[in-house]
Design an enzyme around this catalytic site. Structure first.
Site, PDB file in Angstrom:
ATOM      1  N   TYR A  45       0.858  -1.185   0.000  1.00  0.00           N
ATOM      2  CA  TYR A  45       0.000   0.000   0.000  1.00  0.00           C
ATOM      3  C   TYR A  45       0.891   1.231   0.000  1.00  0.00           C
ATOM      4  O   TYR A  45       2.068   1.172   0.355  1.00  0.00           O
ATOM      5  CB  TYR A  45      -0.937   0.022   1.214  1.00  0.00           C
ATOM      6  CG  TYR A  45      -0.221   0.187   2.546  1.00  0.00           C
ATOM      7  CD1 TYR A  45      -0.014   1.450   3.108  1.00  0.00           C
ATOM      8  CD2 TYR A  45       0.254  -0.912   3.245  1.00  0.00           C
ATOM      9  CE1 TYR A  45       0.651   1.602   4.318  1.00  0.00           C
ATOM     10  CE2 TYR A  45       0.917  -0.777   4.447  1.00  0.00           C
ATOM     11  CZ  TYR A  45       1.110   0.478   4.982  1.00  0.00           C
ATOM     12  OH  TYR A  45       1.769   0.625   6.176  1.00  0.00           O
ATOM     13  N   ARG A 120      10.733  -5.713  14.213  1.00  0.00           N
ATOM     14  CA  ARG A 120       9.357  -6.145  13.980  1.00  0.00           C
ATOM     15  C   ARG A 120       9.305  -7.278  12.972  1.00  0.00           C
ATOM     16  O   ARG A 120       9.918  -7.202  11.898  1.00  0.00           O
ATOM     17  CB  ARG A 120       8.516  -4.975  13.472  1.00  0.00           C
ATOM     18  CG  ARG A 120       7.006  -5.217  13.518  1.00  0.00           C
ATOM     19  CD  ARG A 120       6.251  -4.078  12.877  1.00  0.00           C
ATOM     20  NE  ARG A 120       4.846  -4.026  13.305  1.00  0.00           N
ATOM     21  CZ  ARG A 120       3.887  -3.404  12.636  1.00  0.00           C
ATOM     22  NH1 ARG A 120       4.164  -2.772  11.509  1.00  0.00           N
ATOM     23  NH2 ARG A 120       2.650  -3.390  13.090  1.00  0.00           N
ATOM     24  N   ARG A 126      -1.584 -10.178   3.992  1.00  0.00           N
ATOM     25  CA  ARG A 126      -2.014  -9.151   3.032  1.00  0.00           C
ATOM     26  C   ARG A 126      -1.077  -7.954   3.027  1.00  0.00           C
ATOM     27  O   ARG A 126      -1.188  -7.078   2.167  1.00  0.00           O
ATOM     28  CB  ARG A 126      -3.437  -8.706   3.354  1.00  0.00           C
ATOM     29  CG  ARG A 126      -3.609  -8.165   4.740  1.00  0.00           C
ATOM     30  CD  ARG A 126      -5.064  -7.929   5.125  1.00  0.00           C
ATOM     31  NE  ARG A 126      -5.231  -7.787   6.553  1.00  0.00           N
ATOM     32  CZ  ARG A 126      -4.898  -6.713   7.243  1.00  0.00           C
ATOM     33  NH1 ARG A 126      -4.388  -5.671   6.623  1.00  0.00           N
ATOM     34  NH2 ARG A 126      -5.083  -6.667   8.543  1.00  0.00           N
ATOM     35  N   TYR A 153       3.411  -8.999  14.601  1.00  0.00           N
ATOM     36  CA  TYR A 153       2.083  -8.598  14.127  1.00  0.00           C
ATOM     37  C   TYR A 153       1.469  -9.787  13.401  1.00  0.00           C
ATOM     38  O   TYR A 153       2.035 -10.282  12.407  1.00  0.00           O
ATOM     39  CB  TYR A 153       2.204  -7.394  13.195  1.00  0.00           C
ATOM     40  CG  TYR A 153       0.890  -6.745  12.810  1.00  0.00           C
ATOM     41  CD1 TYR A 153      -0.245  -6.837  13.604  1.00  0.00           C
ATOM     42  CD2 TYR A 153       0.791  -6.006  11.631  1.00  0.00           C
ATOM     43  CE1 TYR A 153      -1.437  -6.233  13.248  1.00  0.00           C
ATOM     44  CE2 TYR A 153      -0.404  -5.385  11.264  1.00  0.00           C
ATOM     45  CZ  TYR A 153      -1.507  -5.514  12.075  1.00  0.00           C
ATOM     46  OH  TYR A 153      -2.689  -4.907  11.729  1.00  0.00           O
ATOM     47  N   HIS A 177      -1.474  -4.933  18.753  1.00  0.00           N
ATOM     48  CA  HIS A 177      -2.925  -4.798  18.590  1.00  0.00           C
ATOM     49  C   HIS A 177      -3.720  -6.004  19.116  1.00  0.00           C
ATOM     50  O   HIS A 177      -4.669  -6.475  18.487  1.00  0.00           O
ATOM     51  CB  HIS A 177      -3.263  -4.532  17.119  1.00  0.00           C
ATOM     52  CG  HIS A 177      -2.384  -3.512  16.464  1.00  0.00           C
ATOM     53  ND1 HIS A 177      -1.826  -2.450  17.150  1.00  0.00           N
ATOM     54  CD2 HIS A 177      -1.934  -3.403  15.181  1.00  0.00           C
ATOM     55  CE1 HIS A 177      -1.080  -1.732  16.320  1.00  0.00           C
ATOM     56  NE2 HIS A 177      -1.129  -2.286  15.124  1.00  0.00           N
ATOM     57  N   ASP A 245      -1.217   4.359  16.966  1.00  0.00           N
ATOM     58  CA  ASP A 245      -1.073   3.842  15.599  1.00  0.00           C
ATOM     59  C   ASP A 245      -1.152   4.956  14.563  1.00  0.00           C
ATOM     60  O   ASP A 245      -1.362   4.699  13.375  1.00  0.00           O
ATOM     61  CB  ASP A 245      -2.093   2.749  15.274  1.00  0.00           C
ATOM     62  CG  ASP A 245      -1.738   1.975  13.998  1.00  0.00           C
ATOM     63  OD1 ASP A 245      -0.540   1.730  13.778  1.00  0.00           O
ATOM     64  OD2 ASP A 245      -2.642   1.644  13.218  1.00  0.00           O
TER      65      ASP A 245
END
Length: 294
Positions: A45, A120, A126, A153, A177, A245
């Site tokens: 993205y 991370r 996705r 994540y 999250h 975030d």
């Protein structure tokens, strides 16, 4: 790649909740500006530019003192924008980087000197292509020698498969999250019980009670997400972190007001002691252990 992102809130309101002195936004990002720090060609993205100046202005507006800036997938393993922000933060920011298997010891030392304290690993398919787990294990061993922790994540359906692997990693592991639970299933769901059991069985597992805007079905004020965060805060008060975030990349349903996100804090951490642990004591212990907490 998707370009149907939403821009971050232009004028978030001032929170009603006053955070304790020294509060930390332990999950936020900087993006670009692309003209100075180009996005990665392999990104899934393309976000809006979100500069360090806007991040620090938001921090002050929300009544917070410090930031933990997390490298996001749109910049890949090029941590230049992250390091630039850390350099400008005058000690009030720490970083979580993304590195590849070929990162050199000198590069890791330079990131450490800039204020990076974690790496991370992203398992959300996705957002990233698959990385062999042996690669992650090798990186984990190298950064553990620097005293860094690991941020992971993933989405809730992936947890059963990940538990054996995550249990083998050294040092502290911070889950982004809340492990992305299915909030429609409720706090008594088997998936959320499994996540809590994972934390109970592994005292090195921490969790960010962040991103209600990503988890919600009901929308603001996130009544469907609050019980999950509150459960984790009350059960694991010394292993929870909170973050905005900002600038909320890849949002499609709604763009949250960061002032409203701050106002969820007393709903998930209902006592002053829990609020201080969540916002000050825990992030300071993890990211600024050399500094005494006042």
């Amino acid at each position: 790649m998707t370009k149907d992102y939403m821009p971050f809130h232009a004028s978030p309101r001032k929170p009603r909740f006053s955070a304790p002195a020294g509060a930390v936004d332990a999950h936020c990002h900087v993006f670009g500006p692309a003209a100075q720090f180009p996005f990665a060609p392999e990104r899934k993205y393309t976000p809006v530019d979100a500069s360090k100046e806007k991040l620090f202005a938001l921090r002050d507006h929300l009544g917070l003192l410090r930031n933990v800036i997390v490298q996001a997938t749109c910049h890949g393993a090029d941590n230049a924008a992250l390091v630039d922000a850390l350099d400008a933060a005058d000690g009030l920011a720490r970083g979580v980087a993304v590195v590849n298997a070929d990162v050199t010891d000198a590069e890791l030392r330079a990131l450490d000197a800039a204020g990076v304290r974690g790496v991370r690993f992203n398992f959300v398919k996705r957002l990233v292509d698959d990385t062999p787990r042996d690669v992650f294990k090798a990186i984990a061993a190298r950064v553990n020698a620097l005293g860094w922790h690991i941020v992971v994540y993933f989405e809730a359906p992936d947890l059963p498969d990940l538990i054996p692997f995550l249990s083998e990693l050294p040092g502290v592991i911070v889950v982004d999250h809340m492990g992305r639970p299915d909030v429609t299933a409720g706090v008594q769901s088997e998936g959320f019980k499994l996540f809590q059991s994972f934390m109970a069985d592994n005292p090195n597992i921490w969790v960010k009670v962040s991103c209600p805007e990503r988890l919600t079905v009901a929308g603001p004020p996130y009544d469907d997400v609050v019980p999950f965060a509150r459960t984790l805060v009350e059960r694991f008060p010394d292993r929870v972190l909170w973050g905005t975030d900002w600038p909320h990349p890849n949002m499609k349903s709604h763009m949250p007001d960061d002032g409203e996100l701050v106002d969820t804090i007393p709903r998930v951490a209902p006592t002053e002691a829990l609020q201080r642990a969540l916002l000050v004591d825990n992030p300071m212990r993890l990211y600024w252990p050399e500094e005494p907490v006042k």
